[in-house]
Scaffold this motif. Sequence first.
Motif, PDB file in Angstrom:
ATOM      1  N   THR A 129       0.850  -1.183   0.000  1.00  0.00           N
ATOM      2  CA  THR A 129       0.000   0.000   0.000  1.00  0.00           C
ATOM      3  C   THR A 129       0.889   1.238   0.000  1.00  0.00           C
ATOM      4  O   THR A 129       1.897   1.275   0.694  1.00  0.00           O
ATOM      5  CB  THR A 129      -0.907   0.006   1.255  1.00  0.00           C
ATOM      6  N   VAL A 130       0.488   2.232  -0.798  1.00  0.00           N
ATOM      7  CA  VAL A 130       1.202   3.507  -0.849  1.00  0.00           C
ATOM      8  C   VAL A 130       0.351   4.534  -0.110  1.00  0.00           C
ATOM      9  O   VAL A 130      -0.865   4.598  -0.297  1.00  0.00           O
ATOM     10  CB  VAL A 130       1.436   3.945  -2.310  1.00  0.00           C
TER      11      VAL A 130
ATOM     12  N   ALA B 212       3.340   1.827 -11.556  1.00  0.00           N
ATOM     13  CA  ALA B 212       2.250   2.663 -11.033  1.00  0.00           C
ATOM     14  C   ALA B 212       2.709   3.474  -9.830  1.00  0.00           C
ATOM     15  O   ALA B 212       2.391   4.671  -9.713  1.00  0.00           O
ATOM     16  CB  ALA B 212       1.058   1.790 -10.665  1.00  0.00           C
ATOM     17  N   VAL B 213       3.477   2.861  -8.941  1.00  0.00           N
ATOM     18  CA  VAL B 213       3.984   3.559  -7.754  1.00  0.00           C
ATOM     19  C   VAL B 213       4.938   4.676  -8.162  1.00  0.00           C
ATOM     20  O   VAL B 213       4.864   5.793  -7.639  1.00  0.00           O
ATOM     21  CB  VAL B 213       4.667   2.577  -6.779  1.00  0.00           C
TER      22      VAL B 213
ATOM     23  N   PRO C  87      -1.133 -10.088  -4.715  1.00  0.00           N
ATOM     24  CA  PRO C  87      -0.599 -10.414  -3.383  1.00  0.00           C
ATOM     25  C   PRO C  87       0.873 -10.041  -3.205  1.00  0.00           C
ATOM     26  O   PRO C  87       1.339  -9.873  -2.095  1.00  0.00           O
ATOM     27  CB  PRO C  87      -0.806 -11.921  -3.265  1.00  0.00           C
ATOM     28  N   PHE C  88       1.624  -9.906  -4.311  1.00  0.00           N
ATOM     29  CA  PHE C  88       3.036  -9.553  -4.225  1.00  0.00           C
ATOM     30  C   PHE C  88       3.332  -8.445  -5.231  1.00  0.00           C
ATOM     31  O   PHE C  88       2.683  -8.367  -6.277  1.00  0.00           O
ATOM     32  CB  PHE C  88       3.922 -10.768  -4.528  1.00  0.00           C
ATOM     33  N   PRO C  89       4.314  -7.597  -4.934  1.00  0.00           N
ATOM     34  CA  PRO C  89       4.673  -6.544  -5.891  1.00  0.00           C
ATOM     35  C   PRO C  89       5.105  -7.152  -7.228  1.00  0.00           C
ATOM     36  O   PRO C  89       5.752  -8.188  -7.270  1.00  0.00           O
ATOM     37  CB  PRO C  89       5.839  -5.825  -5.216  1.00  0.00           C
ATOM     38  N   ASN C  90       4.712  -6.505  -8.323  1.00  0.00           N
ATOM     39  CA  ASN C  90       5.141  -6.928  -9.650  1.00  0.00           C
ATOM     40  C   ASN C  90       5.556  -5.682 -10.429  1.00  0.00           C
ATOM     41  O   ASN C  90       5.466  -4.567  -9.918  1.00  0.00           O
ATOM     42  CB  ASN C  90       4.032  -7.708 -10.367  1.00  0.00           C
TER      43      ASN C  90
END
Length: 156
Positions: A85-86, A110-111, A101-104
């Motif tokens: 979460t950002v 996007a972040v 469920p995991f960063p990709n």
Amino acid sequence: MPIIQPTIEKIEVQLSDRIFNDTIIKQVAIFTRLEHRQHPETKVCSALVDVLVKSYSNDNGVNGIHLHDKGVYDRTVPLVADNNTVVRATTGEIVSINPMPFPNQAWKIAVDAIAENQDVMYQGDFFWMLRESQEINIGGLIRQHILAADQMGKFA
């Protein structure tokens, strides 16, 4: 001298209603646990807040009878604050949540796009920053986290 015994109040937050057709169910979240974790190798932090959600009948817009005995059972809902979460770096307000469920790679892109226009950080890192650099009103922080989860539909 006798031991000091404060009046202890439970942390209780009125949630959004659950609506099924014409039926409105009132909900209350009651805090039960806060756990802060830090991985010993990666140092990545996360926080877990458990709440007990109780359901009530709608009695003219206020909580009526507790519905546990009517088949609408109380349930424990875990709320996780981690680096999926950002949040805004100054307030902790949620800006974006990773749908996987995991960063990709798509999440990282996007972040990066969000970070170009706003001062943001990962939520787990935000909790670490609070832990290490600020005096914290833990009760207020828990209430804020429950309300944010409610706005995101976690109790629907």
